[in-house]
Design a protein around this motif. Structure first.
Motif, PDB file in Angstrom:
ATOM      1  N   TYR A  46       0.825  -1.204   0.000  1.00 41.85           N
ATOM      2  CA  TYR A  46       0.000   0.000   0.000  1.00 41.85           C
ATOM      3  C   TYR A  46       0.856   1.249   0.000  1.00 41.85           C
ATOM      4  N   TYR A  47       0.240   2.337  -0.473  1.00 41.80           N
ATOM      5  CA  TYR A  47       0.836   3.667  -0.468  1.00 41.80           C
ATOM      6  C   TYR A  47       0.001   4.533   0.466  1.00 41.80           C
ATOM      7  N   THR A  48       0.674   5.312   1.287  1.00 40.40           N
ATOM      8  CA  THR A  48      -0.047   6.153   2.223  1.00 40.40           C
ATOM      9  C   THR A  48       0.582   7.536   2.278  1.00 40.40           C
ATOM     10  N   ALA A  49      -0.236   8.534   2.424  1.00 34.38           N
ATOM     11  CA  ALA A  49       0.274   9.909   2.447  1.00 34.38           C
ATOM     12  C   ALA A  49       0.761  10.245   3.853  1.00 34.38           C
ATOM     13  N   ASN A  50       1.876   9.608   4.270  1.00 29.70           N
ATOM     14  CA  ASN A  50       2.366   9.805   5.627  1.00 29.70           C
ATOM     15  C   ASN A  50       3.544  10.773   5.674  1.00 29.70           C
ATOM     16  N   SER A  51       3.783  11.504   4.615  1.00 29.07           N
ATOM     17  CA  SER A  51       4.881  12.466   4.614  1.00 29.07           C
ATOM     18  C   SER A  51       4.642  13.442   3.464  1.00 29.07           C
ATOM     19  N   LYS A  52       5.618  14.284   3.200  1.00 31.27           N
ATOM     20  CA  LYS A  52       5.494  15.279   2.137  1.00 31.27           C
ATOM     21  C   LYS A  52       5.238  14.614   0.790  1.00 31.27           C
ATOM     22  N   TYR A  53       5.883  13.474   0.577  1.00 29.01           N
ATOM     23  CA  TYR A  53       5.628  12.692  -0.623  1.00 29.01           C
ATOM     24  C   TYR A  53       4.857  11.453  -0.213  1.00 29.01           C
ATOM     25  N   THR A  54       4.286  10.783  -1.163  1.00 31.80           N
ATOM     26  CA  THR A  54       3.644   9.505  -0.883  1.00 31.80           C
ATOM     27  C   THR A  54       4.658   8.404  -1.141  1.00 31.80           C
ATOM     28  N   ILE A  55       5.017   7.704  -0.079  1.00 24.93           N
ATOM     29  CA  ILE A  55       6.099   6.727  -0.126  1.00 24.93           C
ATOM     30  C   ILE A  55       5.520   5.319  -0.239  1.00 24.93           C
ATOM     31  N   PRO A  56       6.012   4.501  -1.181  1.00 27.76           N
ATOM     32  CA  PRO A  56       5.558   3.115  -1.268  1.00 27.76           C
ATOM     33  C   PRO A  56       6.115   2.286  -0.119  1.00 27.76           C
ATOM     34  N   VAL A  57       5.219   1.634   0.629  1.00 31.61           N
ATOM     35  CA  VAL A  57       5.644   0.814   1.762  1.00 31.61           C
ATOM     36  C   VAL A  57       4.994  -0.559   1.673  1.00 31.61           C
ATOM     37  N   ASN A  58       5.572  -1.527   2.399  1.00 31.82           N
ATOM     38  CA  ASN A  58       4.985  -2.860   2.444  1.00 31.82           C
ATOM     39  C   ASN A  58       4.043  -2.972   3.635  1.00 31.82           C
ATOM     40  N   LYS A  59       3.531  -4.151   3.890  1.00 29.24           N
ATOM     41  CA  LYS A  59       2.504  -4.303   4.927  1.00 29.24           C
ATOM     42  C   LYS A  59       3.045  -4.042   6.325  1.00 29.24           C
ATOM     43  N   TYR A  60       4.371  -4.048   6.484  1.00 31.18           N
ATOM     44  CA  TYR A  60       4.962  -3.734   7.787  1.00 31.18           C
ATOM     45  C   TYR A  60       5.163  -2.239   7.974  1.00 31.18           C
ATOM     46  N   GLY A  61       4.961  -1.465   6.891  1.00 32.04           N
ATOM     47  CA  GLY A  61       5.126  -0.026   6.971  1.00 32.04           C
ATOM     48  C   GLY A  61       6.477   0.474   6.542  1.00 32.04           C
ATOM     49  N   TYR A  62       7.350  -0.394   5.997  1.00 35.40           N
ATOM     50  CA  TYR A  62       8.696  -0.008   5.584  1.00 35.40           C
ATOM     51  C   TYR A  62       8.760   0.244   4.077  1.00 35.40           C
ATOM     52  N   VAL A  63       9.630   1.146   3.679  1.00 33.89           N
ATOM     53  CA  VAL A  63       9.794   1.512   2.272  1.00 33.89           C
ATOM     54  C   VAL A  63      10.100   0.269   1.435  1.00 33.89           C
ATOM     55  N   ILE A  64       9.399   0.120   0.325  1.00 38.41           N
ATOM     56  CA  ILE A  64       9.589  -1.039  -0.552  1.00 38.41           C
ATOM     57  C   ILE A  64      10.772  -0.849  -1.495  1.00 38.41           C
ATOM     58  N   ASN A  65      10.858   0.309  -2.136  1.00 38.87           N
ATOM     59  CA  ASN A  65      11.795   0.513  -3.231  1.00 38.87           C
ATOM     60  C   ASN A  65      13.228   0.261  -2.787  1.00 38.87           C
ATOM     61  N   GLY A  66      13.851  -0.768  -3.342  1.00 36.15           N
ATOM     62  CA  GLY A  66      15.244  -1.071  -3.055  1.00 36.15           C
ATOM     63  C   GLY A  66      15.466  -2.079  -1.953  1.00 36.15           C
ATOM     64  N   ILE A  67      14.412  -2.467  -1.232  1.00 34.08           N
ATOM     65  CA  ILE A  67      14.632  -3.357  -0.088  1.00 34.08           C
ATOM     66  C   ILE A  67      15.033  -4.751  -0.565  1.00 34.08           C
ATOM     67  N   GLU A  68      16.090  -5.274   0.021  1.00 35.50           N
ATOM     68  CA  GLU A  68      16.572  -6.615  -0.293  1.00 35.50           C
ATOM     69  C   GLU A  68      16.331  -7.569   0.864  1.00 35.50           C
ATOM     70  N   LEU A  69      16.370  -7.054   2.083  1.00 37.13           N
ATOM     71  CA  LEU A  69      16.264  -7.943   3.237  1.00 37.13           C
ATOM     72  C   LEU A  69      15.567  -7.216   4.365  1.00 37.13           C
ATOM     73  N   LEU A  70      14.549  -7.844   4.942  1.00 30.68           N
ATOM     74  CA  LEU A  70      13.904  -7.344   6.145  1.00 30.68           C
ATOM     75  C   LEU A  70      13.797  -8.508   7.109  1.00 30.68           C
ATOM     76  N   LEU A  71      14.594  -8.464   8.170  1.00 28.65           N
ATOM     77  CA  LEU A  71      14.504  -9.442   9.243  1.00 28.65           C
ATOM     78  C   LEU A  71      13.856  -8.740  10.425  1.00 28.65           C
ATOM     79  N   ASP A  72      12.721  -9.270  10.884  1.00 26.26           N
ATOM     80  CA  ASP A  72      11.926  -8.554  11.865  1.00 26.26           C
ATOM     81  C   ASP A  72      11.602  -9.474  13.031  1.00 26.26           C
ATOM     82  N   GLY A  73      12.028  -9.075  14.228  1.00 22.44           N
ATOM     83  CA  GLY A  73      11.808  -9.908  15.402  1.00 22.44           C
ATOM     84  C   GLY A  73      10.347 -10.076  15.766  1.00 22.44           C
ATOM     85  N   LYS A  74       9.499  -9.127  15.366  1.00 20.94           N
ATOM     86  CA  LYS A  74       8.073  -9.239  15.644  1.00 20.94           C
ATOM     87  C   LYS A  74       7.401 -10.301  14.777  1.00 20.94           C
TER      88      LYS A  74
END
Length: 289
Positions: A46-74
């Motif tokens: 999803y995309y959300t207007a949470n800043s000056k620009y609309t940033i593409p994020v994944n379901k965890y809320g982190y920026v998608i573009n360029g992400i290679e690895l997300l290790l999340d303890g939760k």
């Protein structure tokens, strides 16, 4: 959606066919969505207007573009669940670069919402990640840190080259890159960062061939920057990215980390200030850093 218009979402919008063109218009500021709690959703992203620009994020809320690895303890299973007996720390970016826990008591390696290292021989091995443009982001905490006589690596692929986030002898978080021209590691100074004890801390470091930049959660969100043009020196032996240790080929050598790693993100790009702000806001809410 017409160019130059401002829209206020009254509910979440599920879309598919016209999704890319809408997002392009948002990112190019041809149209604007008033910031509220609603989202434009497409296949779980999803995309959300949470800043000056609309940033593409994944379901965890982190920026998608360029992400290679997300290790999340939760969510170390990738299913929304936390499995304290898991031997694998799952890559939640979709790239399947899972981390394998090494030399750990699997039943006791998890603490709260993160992975606990004992400072002796615990570490996590991940796939090779050697980029000319990179961002490393970590949420970490130190609990039992005794007699700091050398740097303790949190995330690293450094072996005469590469990148690292580590805790130095003065208990300060550092982001470091190896510059080929200098044949040495370089890290921006962080003079006003407080000592790491039992709290959770966030650090983000990036390198884009022109500038090394870091941000930590306890510098009042002020960037510490330094312009340094140069080419990244690649690690010897194509070392894997590892958590909790300074690698020597694929074998841990020294500098074992003693503490808890809650989240690790690796991007194959230098995040913008706006993108980094989105990730930091998300970590601040999720982990109370």
């Amino acid at each position: 959606m017409e160019n130059g218009k401002t829209y206020k979402l009254k509910n979440d919008i599920e879309c598919s066919g016209d999704y890319a063109s809408i997002i392009d218009k948002l990112n190019n500021k041809q149209i604007e969505i008033k910031s509220n709690e609603y989202k434009i959703i497409n296949n779980g992203k999803y995309y959300t207007a949470n800043s000056k620009y609309t940033i593409p994020v994944n379901k965890y809320g982190y920026v998608i573009n360029g992400i290679e690895l997300l290790l999340d303890g939760k969510d170390n299973e990738g299913t929304g669940k936390h499995n304290s007996s898991a031997a694998i720390w799952k890559d939640l970016s979709g790239k399947k670069l899972d981390g394998t826990l090494m030399n750990m008591d699997i039943e006791n390696c998890w603490k709260e919402e993160g992975l606990k290292f004992d400072g002796i021989d615990d570490y996590v091995s991940i796939e090779e990640m050697n980029y000319e443009n990179i961002t490393l982001e970590v949420v970490t905490g130190i609990s039992d840190y005794v007699d700091p006589d050398e740097n303790k690596m949190i995330v690293s692929n450094t072996q005469s080259g590469g990148y690292a986030i580590y805790v130095n002898q003065n208990m300060k978080l550092r982001f470091e890159v190896y510059l080929a021209e200098d044949s040495s590691y370089y890290s921006p100074p962080v003079n006003n960062q407080s000592t790491i004890l039992n709290n959770k801390y966030y650090i983000s470091g990036s390198y884009d061939k022109n500038k090394i930049k870091i941000l930590t959660s306890n510098i009042s969100a002020n960037y510490q920057e330094i312009s340094k043009v140069g080419n990244i020196g690649y690690p010897k032996n194509n070392t894997y990215m590892m958590l909790g240790v300074n690698p020597e080929g694929n074998t841990p050598a020294s500098s074992y980390f003693n503490g808890t790693i809650y989240s690790v993100r690796i991007y194959s790009k230098a995040l913008s200030d706006e993108e980094r702000a989105v990730n930091y806001a998300n970590d601040k809410e999720r982990y109370n850093v």
